[in-house]
Scaffold this active site. Sequence first.
Site, PDB file in Angstrom:
ATOM      1  CG  ASP A 103      -1.969  -1.318   1.337  1.00  0.00           C
ATOM      2  OD1 ASP A 103      -2.230  -1.653   0.343  1.00  0.00           O
ATOM      3  OD2 ASP A 103      -1.975  -1.640   2.666  1.00  0.00           O
ATOM      4  N   GLY A 154       1.799   2.872  -2.567  1.00  0.00           N
ATOM      5  CA  GLY A 154       1.257   3.974  -3.735  1.00  0.00           C
ATOM      6  C   GLY A 154       2.006   3.528  -4.946  1.00  0.00           C
ATOM      7  CE  LYS A 155       3.059  -2.436  -4.567  1.00  0.00           C
ATOM      8  NZ  LYS A 155       2.711  -2.047  -2.919  1.00  0.00           N
ATOM      9  CB  ALA A 164      -2.408  -6.631  -5.735  1.00  0.00           C
ATOM     10  N   GLY A 165      -4.260  -4.257  -4.485  1.00  0.00           N
ATOM     11  CA  GLY A 165      -5.283  -3.272  -4.833  1.00  0.00           C
ATOM     12  C   GLY A 165      -4.487  -1.871  -5.130  1.00  0.00           C
ATOM     13  CG  HIS A 166      -1.360  -1.940  -7.559  1.00  0.00           C
ATOM     14  ND1 HIS A 166      -0.762  -2.668  -8.380  1.00  0.00           N
ATOM     15  CD2 HIS A 166      -1.004  -2.307  -6.346  1.00  0.00           C
ATOM     16  CE1 HIS A 166       0.055  -3.245  -7.623  1.00  0.00           C
ATOM     17  NE2 HIS A 166      -0.088  -3.192  -6.269  1.00  0.00           N
ATOM     18  CB  THR A 206      -6.671 -10.084   0.912  1.00  0.00           C
ATOM     19  OG1 THR A 206      -6.204 -11.235  -0.077  1.00  0.00           O
ATOM     20  CG2 THR A 206      -5.378  -9.011   1.154  1.00  0.00           C
ATOM     21  CD  GLN A 250       0.862  -8.775  -2.858  1.00  0.00           C
ATOM     22  OE1 GLN A 250       1.520  -9.402  -3.415  1.00  0.00           O
ATOM     23  NE2 GLN A 250      -0.226  -8.555  -3.096  1.00  0.00           N
ATOM     24  NE  ARG A 293      -4.223   0.520   3.096  1.00  0.00           N
ATOM     25  CZ  ARG A 293      -4.247   1.386   2.221  1.00  0.00           C
ATOM     26  NH1 ARG A 293      -4.108   2.642   1.971  1.00  0.00           N
ATOM     27  NH2 ARG A 293      -4.827   0.745   0.919  1.00  0.00           N
ATOM     28  CE  LYS A 347      -2.161   7.895   0.819  1.00  0.00           C
ATOM     29  NZ  LYS A 347      -3.119   7.477   1.533  1.00  0.00           N
TER      30      LYS A 347
HETATM   31  P1  IMP Z   1      -2.572 -12.793   1.398  1.00  0.00           P
HETATM   32  O1  IMP Z   1      -1.712 -12.184   0.376  1.00  0.00           O
HETATM   33  O2  IMP Z   1      -4.110 -12.416   1.074  1.00  0.00           O
HETATM   34  O3  IMP Z   1      -2.339 -14.150   1.730  1.00  0.00           O
HETATM   35  O4  IMP Z   1      -2.319 -11.961   2.712  1.00  0.00           O
HETATM   36  C1  IMP Z   1      -1.087 -12.058   3.662  1.00  0.00           C
HETATM   37  C2  IMP Z   1      -0.821 -10.737   4.181  1.00  0.00           C
HETATM   38  O5  IMP Z   1      -0.380  -9.959   2.980  1.00  0.00           O
HETATM   39  C3  IMP Z   1      -1.893 -10.209   4.884  1.00  0.00           C
HETATM   40  O6  IMP Z   1      -1.339  -9.506   6.230  1.00  0.00           O
HETATM   41  C4  IMP Z   1      -2.302  -9.148   3.965  1.00  0.00           C
HETATM   42  O7  IMP Z   1      -3.080  -8.212   4.749  1.00  0.00           O
HETATM   43  C5  IMP Z   1      -1.264  -8.734   3.262  1.00  0.00           C
HETATM   44  N1  IMP Z   1      -1.439  -8.233   1.893  1.00  0.00           N
HETATM   45  C6  IMP Z   1      -1.580  -8.945   0.927  1.00  0.00           C
HETATM   46  N2  IMP Z   1      -1.785  -8.307  -0.265  1.00  0.00           N
HETATM   47  C7  IMP Z   1      -1.789  -6.896   0.275  1.00  0.00           C
HETATM   48  C8  IMP Z   1      -1.453  -5.909  -0.411  1.00  0.00           C
HETATM   49  O8  IMP Z   1      -1.572  -5.353  -1.542  1.00  0.00           O
HETATM   50  N3  IMP Z   1      -1.366  -4.611   0.201  1.00  0.00           N
HETATM   51  C9  IMP Z   1      -0.951  -4.648   1.607  1.00  0.00           C
HETATM   52  N4  IMP Z   1      -1.132  -5.736   2.316  1.00  0.00           N
HETATM   53  C10 IMP Z   1      -1.458  -6.938   1.473  1.00  0.00           C
END
Ligand code: IMP
Length: 425
Positions: free
Chosen positions: A13, A15-16, A39-41, A121, A219, A300, A326
């Site tokens: 998170d 800001g990629k 991922a959430g970009h 997630t 990530q 967060r 930020k």
């Molecule tokens: P998973 O990737 O869904 O297995 O989650 C494993 C850990 O990585 C958890 O703490 C998630 O909140 C974190 N995580 C996974 N993807 C992201 C992301 O894109 N941004 C921030 N944290 C992430």
Amino acid sequence: MKNTIVVGAQWGDEGKGKLVDVLAEQSDLVVRFNGGGNAGHTVMHAGETYKFHYMPSGMLHNKVCILGTGVVINPKDLLEEIQSFTDSGHAPKLKISARAHVIFPHHQLIDEKGGGKIGTTGRGIGPTYSQKASRINLRILDIIADDAITRIKDALRDVKDMLLADEIFTEETFQQYCETVSAEYASYGNQFKPYVTDTEDLVRIATKAEEAVLFEGAQGTLLDLNYGTYPFVTSSSTLAAAAFVGGGAIPGVPIRILGITKAYTTRVGEGPFPTELGGDAATNLREAGHEYGATTGRPRRVGHLDLYALRYAIRISGIQELAMTKIDTLALVNGVKACIGYKIDGKKIDYFPADAPTLELVEPIYTDIPDIADLSKDEWKTYQGKSKADLPESIKSYIKFIEEFVEIPITILSHGPERNETIVF
Ligand code: IMP
């Protein structure tokens, strides 16, 4: 240098998405190399907000975008993302690796059941990568094959005992699942066919032709499976090195490695976070920075800038320069500090603990940060094209302090979500 790898230098998170969108303008190819729909970009442009879970953030520049071999894909979610992007008037130039692995609903069910203690997630990421490593998962090439239905049924039979033992299904619900999911996924496979190719070869050809390839990590480095705060990590490698394995970057070809860091720190999910803030200070920073997960909407966790963890991330990922995002949020809140070391039992340590319970125990050593000048959007814009020396004193000295500690330069400063709220030095 033609090729660039962009990675998160914290816990994700950073800001990629925005930075990749900015850099994509000068790139010919944008390649995602790890992770999946976790991922959430977020990319903002011309008043519109786009949230990409799969598609590389270069999409808005109409560049060829690749989902590489290291990515795990939920075809239903990706097709929806393609559809909504098409509906908003764009024509995605997307290419998907035939070797990328497929996320099935049962992966998601396993994740929802067991992912709580890590705070995943819930997108099925861990179970998919673990079945990939066990060599029992299916790849995109399987679901686009003529005999896709048979391949899917065979693969499900291999995991049947496990799914029944874990009470994901009963004998009866498993049979129903087998029938519906095999037909459903074969149909997704059909819709995918135009996009699927040998993506590594596209990267190779582009590199040979001296085109600019931008590799987009998902990530952050501290969530890396090997070097992150294990077990509170994701299930793929998030380091710059993963671009070579999962994205087809070619060893030996000169490459720029850009790490992204926020001006403070955030984390979603469970796990150690030495500089975490609580109470009103946390609420103020969270609200000022709109710190809610792009994928899950979870608030967060927020904290002081952890330069000690950042320096570790820079070293293990080989990050050569930083983009700091930020900075405008930091200017809104007072009292955020920088952590420059850790103590255990009152003694300063000279390593980043590999053991999560130990990292939970460390006592951060802080230094105060002078209040950062709170500039308006218009004031910020007057610094475009200027050098660091021209910045207001408080920002200049903050940047200098960070650069000296982490031993690499900050070359980009982001002061808002829009593309043009970026200063490149
Ligand atoms: P998973 O990737 O869904 O297995 O989650 C494993 C850990 O990585 C958890 O703490 C998630 O909140 C974190 N995580 C996974 N993807 C992201 C992301 O894109 N941004 C921030 N944290 C992430």
